[in-house]
Motif scaffolding. Structure first.
Motif, mmCIF file in Angstrom:
data_model
loop_
_atom_site.group_PDB
_atom_site.id
_atom_site.type_symbol
_atom_site.label_atom_id
_atom_site.label_comp_id
_atom_site.label_asym_id
_atom_site.label_seq_id
_atom_site.Cartn_x
_atom_site.Cartn_y
_atom_site.Cartn_z
ATOM 1 N N TYR A 58 -15.426 -25.167 -54.284
ATOM 2 C CA TYR A 58 -15.295 -24.345 -53.076
ATOM 3 C C TYR A 58 -16.238 -24.856 -51.997
ATOM 4 O O TYR A 58 -17.353 -25.304 -52.282
ATOM 5 N N ARG A 59 -15.759 -24.770 -50.747
ATOM 6 C CA ARG A 59 -16.576 -25.167 -49.600
ATOM 7 C C ARG A 59 -17.191 -23.920 -48.968
ATOM 8 O O ARG A 59 -16.536 -22.876 -48.856
ATOM 9 N N VAL A 60 -18.452 -24.035 -48.569
ATOM 10 C CA VAL A 60 -19.129 -22.927 -47.902
ATOM 11 C C VAL A 60 -18.769 -22.947 -46.415
ATOM 12 O O VAL A 60 -18.920 -23.974 -45.749
ATOM 13 N N VAL A 61 -18.276 -21.818 -45.909
ATOM 14 C CA VAL A 61 -17.925 -21.670 -44.499
ATOM 15 C C VAL A 61 -18.844 -20.606 -43.903
ATOM 16 O O VAL A 61 -19.020 -19.533 -44.494
ATOM 17 N N LEU A 258 -16.419 -18.482 -49.091
ATOM 18 C CA LEU A 258 -16.023 -19.667 -49.853
ATOM 19 C C LEU A 258 -14.557 -19.981 -49.603
ATOM 20 O O LEU A 258 -13.718 -19.083 -49.516
ATOM 21 N N GLN A 259 -14.265 -21.270 -49.504
ATOM 22 C CA GLN A 259 -12.898 -21.737 -49.297
ATOM 23 C C GLN A 259 -12.586 -22.797 -50.344
ATOM 24 O O GLN A 259 -13.314 -23.788 -50.465
ATOM 25 N N ASN A 260 -11.527 -22.584 -51.105
ATOM 26 C CA ASN A 260 -11.165 -23.572 -52.121
ATOM 27 C C ASN A 260 -10.823 -24.903 -51.469
ATOM 28 O O ASN A 260 -10.247 -24.940 -50.378
ATOM 29 N N ILE A 261 -11.169 -25.987 -52.130
ATOM 30 C CA ILE A 261 -11.005 -27.316 -51.545
ATOM 31 C C ILE A 261 -9.536 -27.630 -51.255
ATOM 32 O O ILE A 261 -9.224 -28.414 -50.360
#
Length: 791
Positions: A58-61, A258-261
């Motif tokens: 997951y990417r942190v936004v 969190l955003q899934n890759i």
């Protein structure tokens, strides 16, 4: 019986060669367009799904709220990911990656360009599982002086020799090649040509805290069984301790999600600052919608021409009925004929797509490939061919099947009224789509022209920009600027921190009279900026040109004065790590793309106040011999900075790059509009041929009774003109609504003038008339005796 049906189907196809060719040609274009859409969508939705643990990455936004508004970013502060890993349970690992940047490196004395350079944590390769051809994934980036090259870049720099252990000079520092990576897949947002260890940045303690500075893409690998919602629940308390205790006193707050890759590449527009390589979901919808319209037009075109031949087919089906054929067998016979046509059209469509695919990928900025999806293409086409054959054969044969055998054998010359009406409605639908697309092309082109030519509040013409690297000191470019001013072709030169018009950095400032800090854009430049860009100081004075005298002096734009509510701005104070004094006010100018309104701006001549340096040399020139001028500038640059790459561009080209995505949309809509128009026209041509043949006897009788050629042509054309008029009445309001919605994306936009709709309607009408009139003229000039003998 099956062999008879097959032979009968082939006989019908060969007997009506013109209609068959028109059907196959129109249908093949629809199939090619639909296949292109299938491959395009399949590719776009495949991004980043090849990572082994993609469902746990997951990417942190981040989202920042201030008294000025809310902004979201995919780039978070330097310590966010490591602090989350150490303090929030359920996170196995993290990896940080910077945005991609072009870079210049030296191999010996040879200068090379690297298009896509990133800095990353030393676990970059084991975290994402990008393949290394040479090097240990766990140690390949373990030092600040290590660099990993992609296979393509290694060959570009070192040819066929082994690059491991060799050195490259980047920003005056030596880096050792410690690994070679396989070229990354195209379907990832983390493409790279070279990776440098993030420890390179970590050598300095500046701007790596929670208060700002370095930001980067930060990824977390969650533990098995841990959901992103569990991690997000810990964010408020975590961020309150890390940053919000301090920020809340200024009315700011910082939050994260969190955003899934898998969801990174296709952007829904909710994240304002994101990867430049991401594609907007709206562009997928635009391409998809238009391509489906193309396929629908091809199907409608097919139905028009196929059902128009119903009378000829009545006799064939009537004979089969007399010889005992059941109605399902009759449907099957029609199905066989349609299947042959659609299968042939599909093969032609594949050939067309293969031939034009390189052009389409370049023109539409896509990366579709047929070779990588052969099985998917076969399955997709089988489904399309079967479904379309069933649908078309059922609707085109159901009325014929209900006709009695004796009636089917009768020779009649006039089609049923319902059939005529249906065909005219389908023609109207086709031209409604054409008019809708034409209006879209005109509006998008007009808006793009508006953006490129709109008054920006500064003079962008005849300005060249030379770019330095990140490690130039504040005063290093002063001497080069003085050298430039000695050239006869140079009217003015100015140093700045960033290119004007593409957006500027923003900092937190407290304006006099306010208690809370506000995020305000800042430009660091010099006293010659206003002469170079023809920006006017409307109150107060310019910088003196002496950095020590102007170290805390600032100018502001009219929008900031309005925002602060100052009646007399001269002498007002702005706080940012010390007091800044307002010495002047400049006219408003667009320092951001025209998708945004003019924002408050602070202009400062002391970039070191915020740790910045001058990185752009702006040159206003007065010569038509650009090549000679660039050669002179390059010579001066090499004399001053022999080891620093020379990069130069026109300012208007840099500003035009802000609107590349909209220009791509214009190309997409324009290209598919031509396809739609072509399909509609060949359908109209085929229907005109059939109609004039059906009315041959009527035309002959009218001519025998004295009708002129013009009168006969008017008779034949008026029906089509009426239905194109109906198409315009349907398309105009739909186009107006759609284009109004699209224009809402722009702070500065063109108007929807009535003539745009009129022009689209007239153009569609003229094209339809030219198509119809050719066949009308042939029928009207035919000898009436031959026409009556024909009957």
């Amino acid at each position: 019986m099956d062999v008879i049906f097959f032979k009968l189907a082939l006989r019908n196809i060969l007997k009506n060669k013109m209609n068959s060719i028109i059907n196959i040609l129109g249908f093949s274009i629809g199939i090619a367009a639909c296949l292109f859409l299938f491959l395009f969508v399949k590719y776009e939705f495949s991004f980043d799904k090849f990572f082994p643990n993609h469902n746990r990455i997951y990417r942190v936004v981040s989202t920042t709220k201030t008294n000025r508004g809310v902004s979201s970013s995919a780039f978070v502060y330097y310590p966010v990911a490591p602090d989350m890993k150490s303090e929030i349970p359920g996170i196995d690992a993290y990896c940080r990656v910077t945005m991609e940047n072009p870079a210049k490196v030296y191999s010996g004395n040879a200068l090379y360009s690297i298009n896509n350079l990133r800095f990353a944590d030393d676990n970059f390769f084991p975290f994402f599982h990008f393949k290394l051809l040479t090097g240990n994934p766990t140690t390949v980036l373990n030092n600040a002086d290590k660099i990993v090259l992609s296979e393509h870049t290694a060959k570009q720099l070192f040819g066929n020799s082994n690059p491991i252990g060799k050195t490259l000079k980047y920003n005056h520092k030596l880096l050792t090649v410690n690994g070679i990576a396989a070229n990354p897949p195209r379907n990832t947002h983390l493409t790279f040509d070279a990776i440098i260890s993030l420890k390179y940045i970590g050598q300095s303690d500046d701007y790596k805290g929670w208060d700002g500075g370095w930001t980067m893409l930060s990824y977390l690998e969650l533990s098995k069984g841990t959901s992103p919602q569990q991690i997000e629940k810990a964010f408020p308390d975590f961020l309150q301790k890390k940053i919000n205790d301090k920020w809340n006193r200024s009315g700011w707050s910082y939050s994260a999600s969190l955003q899934n890759i898998e969801n990174v590449h296709l952007s829904d527009g909710s994240i304002q600052y994101d990867c430049s390589s991401n594609r907007s979901k709206s562009s997928i919808y635009i391409i998809g919608s238009i391509t489906l319209l193309i396929l629908l037009l091809a199907i409608v075109n097919y139905i028009i021409l196929y059902t128009a031949q119903r009378l000829a087919k009545k006799k064939d089906l009537g004979l089969l009925k007399i010889f005992g054929a059941e109605k399902y067998a009759l449907i099957f016979q029609t199905f066989i004929e349609v299947l042959i046509l659609t299968a042939t059209a599909s093969l032609v469509g594949i050939i067309l797509l293969q031939v034009f695919l390189p052009f389409l990928n370049t023109y539409l900025q896509t990366t579709v490939s047929m070779q990588e999806s052969v099985l998917s293409i076969i399955v997709f086409l089988l489904i399309i061919i079967s479904l379309l054959s069933l649908v078309v054969s059922f609707f085109s044969s159901r009325k014929v099947i209900k006709t009695k055998s004796i009636e089917a054998l009768k020779d009649t010359t006039m089609a049923a009224v319902s059939g005529k009406m249906r065909n005219r409605l389908l023609v109207s639908f086709q031209f409604a789509v054409v008019i809708l697309l034409l209006v879209s092309v005109f509006v998008v082109a007009r808006q793009n022209s508006f953006l490129l030519n709109h008054e920006l509040g500064f003079d962008k013409d005849n300005v060249l920009s030379v770019y330095s690297d990140d490690e130039f000191m504040n005063n290093e470019l002063d001497g080069f600027k003085q050298d430039l001013l000695q050239l006869a072709s140079v009217r003015a030169a100015s140093l700045s921190s960033q290119t004007v018009g593409n957006g500027l950095t923003a900092n937190g400032y407290k304006l006099e009279g306010e208690q809370q800090r506000t995020i305000i854009n800042a430009l660091y430049t010099d006293a010659d900026f206003f002469k170079c860009f023809d920006v006017h100081i409307i109150r107060g004075r310019n910088f003196r040109g002496n950095k020590s005298l102007d170290k805390n002096a600032v100018l502001v734009n009219q929008q900031l004065v309005k925002r602060a509510g100052w009646k007399n701005p001269i002498g007002k104070e702005i706080d940012r790590d010390g007091k800044l004094n307002v010495i002047g006010v400049v006219n408003n100018f667009n320092f951001k793309p025209l998708t945004s309104n003019i924002q408050p701006l602070i202009i400062m001549a002391n970039p070191s106040w915020d740790g910045w340096g001058y990185q752009v040399v702006n040159i206003r020139f007065q010569t038509a011999d650009i090549q000679s001028l660039v050669h002179q500038i390059k010579k001066l640059w090499k004399n001053r900075f022999p080891e620093t790459p020379f990069q130069i561009s026109f300012l208007d080209d840099a500003l035009a790059s802000n609107y590349q995505s909209y220009q791509a949309q214009q190309k997409i809509i324009g290209f598919f509009s031509l396809l739609a128009m072509f399909i509609a026209l060949i359908g109209l041509f085929g229907l005109t041929v059939f109609t004039t043949r059906q009315r041959t006897k009527e035309i002959g009788i009218r001519k025998v009774n004295g009708a002129k050629v013009s009168e006969v042509m008017t008779l034949l054309n008026m029906g089509f003109i009426k239905w194109v008029g109906i198409a315009f009445a349907i398309a105009a309001p739909v186009a107006w609504f759609a284009m109004n919605k699209w224009l809402e994306n722009f702070a500065y936009r063109t108007s929807l003038s009535w003539w745009i709709f009129a022009l689209a309607g007239i153009l569609a009408l003229v094209i339809a008339l030219l198509t119809v009139s050719w066949q009308s003229w042939k029928a009207a000039t035919k000898n009436p005796v031959e026409a009556l003998r024909y009957e």
